[in-house]
Motif scaffolding. Sequence first.
Motif, PDB file in Angstrom:
ATOM      1  N   GLU A  33       3.233   2.458  -3.895  1.00  0.00           N
ATOM      2  CA  GLU A  33       1.903   1.856  -3.972  1.00  0.00           C
ATOM      3  C   GLU A  33       1.964   0.453  -4.581  1.00  0.00           C
ATOM      4  O   GLU A  33       1.338  -0.486  -4.085  1.00  0.00           O
ATOM      5  CB  GLU A  33       0.985   2.754  -4.807  1.00  0.00           C
ATOM      6  CG  GLU A  33      -0.458   2.266  -4.892  1.00  0.00           C
ATOM      7  CD  GLU A  33      -1.322   3.197  -5.711  1.00  0.00           C
ATOM      8  OE1 GLU A  33      -2.121   2.699  -6.529  1.00  0.00           O
ATOM      9  OE2 GLU A  33      -1.199   4.433  -5.530  1.00  0.00           O
ATOM     10  N   VAL A  34       2.730   0.298  -5.678  1.00  0.00           N
ATOM     11  CA  VAL A  34       2.770  -1.005  -6.356  1.00  0.00           C
ATOM     12  C   VAL A  34       3.540  -2.040  -5.539  1.00  0.00           C
ATOM     13  O   VAL A  34       3.397  -3.249  -5.756  1.00  0.00           O
ATOM     14  CB  VAL A  34       3.379  -0.872  -7.778  1.00  0.00           C
ATOM     15  CG1 VAL A  34       2.526   0.020  -8.653  1.00  0.00           C
ATOM     16  CG2 VAL A  34       4.826  -0.404  -7.734  1.00  0.00           C
ATOM     17  N   MET A  35       4.372  -1.591  -4.593  1.00  0.00           N
ATOM     18  CA  MET A  35       5.037  -2.546  -3.711  1.00  0.00           C
ATOM     19  C   MET A  35       4.010  -3.276  -2.850  1.00  0.00           C
ATOM     20  O   MET A  35       4.205  -4.432  -2.465  1.00  0.00           O
ATOM     21  CB  MET A  35       6.054  -1.814  -2.828  1.00  0.00           C
ATOM     22  CG  MET A  35       7.285  -1.315  -3.588  1.00  0.00           C
ATOM     23  SD  MET A  35       8.438  -0.402  -2.523  1.00  0.00           S
ATOM     24  CE  MET A  35       8.920  -1.690  -1.368  1.00  0.00           C
ATOM     25  N   GLN A  36       2.884  -2.588  -2.569  1.00  0.00           N
ATOM     26  CA  GLN A  36       1.819  -3.207  -1.777  1.00  0.00           C
ATOM     27  C   GLN A  36       0.850  -3.996  -2.663  1.00  0.00           C
ATOM     28  O   GLN A  36       0.415  -5.088  -2.318  1.00  0.00           O
ATOM     29  CB  GLN A  36       1.036  -2.119  -1.014  1.00  0.00           C
ATOM     30  CG  GLN A  36       1.903  -1.228  -0.116  1.00  0.00           C
ATOM     31  CD  GLN A  36       2.578  -2.003   0.987  1.00  0.00           C
ATOM     32  OE1 GLN A  36       2.012  -2.955   1.535  1.00  0.00           O
ATOM     33  NE2 GLN A  36       3.817  -1.618   1.330  1.00  0.00           N
ATOM     34  N   THR A  37       0.494  -3.401  -3.834  1.00  0.00           N
ATOM     35  CA  THR A  37      -0.533  -4.021  -4.690  1.00  0.00           C
ATOM     36  C   THR A  37       0.029  -5.097  -5.622  1.00  0.00           C
ATOM     37  O   THR A  37      -0.727  -5.894  -6.176  1.00  0.00           O
ATOM     38  CB  THR A  37      -1.209  -2.950  -5.551  1.00  0.00           C
ATOM     39  OG1 THR A  37      -0.224  -2.337  -6.410  1.00  0.00           O
ATOM     40  CG2 THR A  37      -1.853  -1.873  -4.684  1.00  0.00           C
ATOM     41  N   LEU A  42       4.539   0.336 -14.792  1.00  0.00           N
ATOM     42  CA  LEU A  42       4.187   1.164 -15.947  1.00  0.00           C
ATOM     43  C   LEU A  42       2.673   1.212 -16.168  1.00  0.00           C
ATOM     44  O   LEU A  42       2.108   2.269 -16.481  1.00  0.00           O
ATOM     45  CB  LEU A  42       4.889   0.649 -17.211  1.00  0.00           C
ATOM     46  CG  LEU A  42       6.422   0.789 -17.226  1.00  0.00           C
ATOM     47  CD1 LEU A  42       6.989   0.231 -18.525  1.00  0.00           C
ATOM     48  CD2 LEU A  42       6.828   2.253 -17.060  1.00  0.00           C
ATOM     49  N   ALA A  43       2.010   0.080 -15.996  1.00  0.00           N
ATOM     50  CA  ALA A  43       0.556   0.044 -16.169  1.00  0.00           C
ATOM     51  C   ALA A  43      -0.138   0.907 -15.135  1.00  0.00           C
ATOM     52  O   ALA A  43      -1.133   1.592 -15.418  1.00  0.00           O
ATOM     53  CB  ALA A  43       0.056  -1.405 -16.079  1.00  0.00           C
ATOM     54  N   THR A  44       0.379   0.914 -13.917  1.00  0.00           N
ATOM     55  CA  THR A  44      -0.217   1.734 -12.856  1.00  0.00           C
ATOM     56  C   THR A  44       0.020   3.216 -13.110  1.00  0.00           C
ATOM     57  O   THR A  44      -0.863   4.043 -12.893  1.00  0.00           O
ATOM     58  CB  THR A  44       0.365   1.333 -11.484  1.00  0.00           C
ATOM     59  OG1 THR A  44       0.192  -0.075 -11.284  1.00  0.00           O
ATOM     60  CG2 THR A  44      -0.334   2.074 -10.364  1.00  0.00           C
TER      61      THR A  44
END
Length: 588
Positions: A33-37, A42-44
């Motif tokens: 998910e964070v690769m996109q956003t 860690l925060a996510t």
Amino acid sequence: MALLTRDSLDKVIKLLVAEGLVDANEVARVQNEVMQTKQPLLATLQAQKVTTDEQIAHATAVVMGVPYVDLKYVEMEQEVLGLLPFEVAERSMEVPLGISGGQLVVAMLDVGNIQAVDYLSTLTDRSVRAVMASNEGIRAVLRQYRGDFSSVKQAVKTTNREVAQRQASANVKTITQDSPISKALTSILEFAAKSKASDVHIEPLENSLIIRCRIDGVLRKVMELPKAIEPALVSRIKILSNLKIDEHRIPQDGQFAVLVGGQEIDLRIAISPVVWGEQVVIRLLDKSGTAIEIEKMGMTGRALRTVMAGISRPNGMILTSGPTGSGKSTTLYAMIKKIKSEKINIVTLEDPVEYKIDGVNQIQVNVDAGLTFASGLRSILRQDPDVVMVGEIRDSETANLAVQAALTGHLVFSTLHTNSAAGILPRLLDMGIEPFLLASTLNTVIGQRLVRRVAEKRITHQSSEMETQEVNEVIGGLLPQSPQEVASVSEDLGYPNLPVAGQQSYVLSKGVEEQDSPGGYSGRAGLYEAIEVDEDIQKLIVSRATSAEVMHMAKEKGTVTMRQDGMLKAVSGITTIEEVNRVASDLT
């Protein structure tokens, strides 16, 4: 949180997974998910509740090889917090933990920030040792900065020389508003006000001076000062209260006001000689007119309906009873606010005026000037009042005047010091009130206590065998006897979703202890019993029945006692059985 390299971040994630603190599949999902956003991993993970702030901080500390401390439930001494100014601590998210080996130990989010450590070392003129803590933990400590006691520390240093010399030369009046003693007293009072303390106790021991605050009805030690500071501190309080500073043999009472956070706080001072010096008790009275609503104070169900019926009548007496500090005056204020209207003239006689209410004519008792409860009540009755509130019935003269006021068409509110609502009746008879007059004037009598509320952050547990037995004995007859009765009984008693009686265990609540909720409690609620003086109770009064006989009759008519009200609050999650037993174990 500390800045991590890619390699360190991977190690933190692997450690969390290896310890079973996070699910590997959940981590993989969030990583995709964070690769996109492009959001921090860690925060996510924390935002999506895959892991917690505390777990991340602990794992990060292990990976970096630095000390870690969990501060969420740590209660800090105010003197320790004084090692670092609040403004610096809040801005940099760094809090002091104490002095160890000559070094200042500081909890930080980023222990690798060399510049921050150097800045603190320069600011405090000490070598600094950094340990890691979570954002949540540091904020928990920041919330404890309710009082800056740096001025108290300075006063202690000064006392050893200058203040002690002034006291020795009996030149106490040279202590000015800018003196260390004045600043120390101001810090103590500000701490008490911000902590919502009702009282401050300054207690001399043989070799020290103890400062304690009563918060939510329970005394807590705040700090311990050197014995040398006692004479100057007590003298300062006497000066502000217009008391005799050279009188140390007899008790003295006074008062003064302070401004805290833009609000004026009235202080009542009581000074008494004790074995090791002079004890000072300061009662704090908020004069800002705190919003008071009778329902929010804990009165509900049958008691509330009885009281509302009593105050809706045009004349008669409504009396509330309980020990000192049980909230009697606050209950009277709440009832006054319920009936306040432009159509009626409400006059009160109080000692002191605790809350100012617009539209109510409030009179302060002044014994030195001859204005007592009795003389003031005589004057009030010549001012065409509809409603009269007398702060306390202390003697036969005031009691007789209150009864006469009720007989002549006035609605009278007042308080007495008795253990229960039923105890009011024999107490007034002892004061010389004729039984037939008492029977014809009393509308409602109220008994009350205060218990601490369970904090908002809480956990539940099943009651022990002893607790279950206690609940069944005290309120087994009041609780719903079947699931079909839950709705109607809960509505009648004023507590939602009451459990069915006769269970093997009950679900009880317990607060999580934090700085804002010591012991797991936060705020207070009232336990109430209200007796309507109907024809049957009137017959008992005329026959001079005992308080036990009156209470027995009231229970037969459906009165919920204070102890029963407390148990209902316990099974409803408002308080705990321990609290109910603390304040109402002597009641049936």
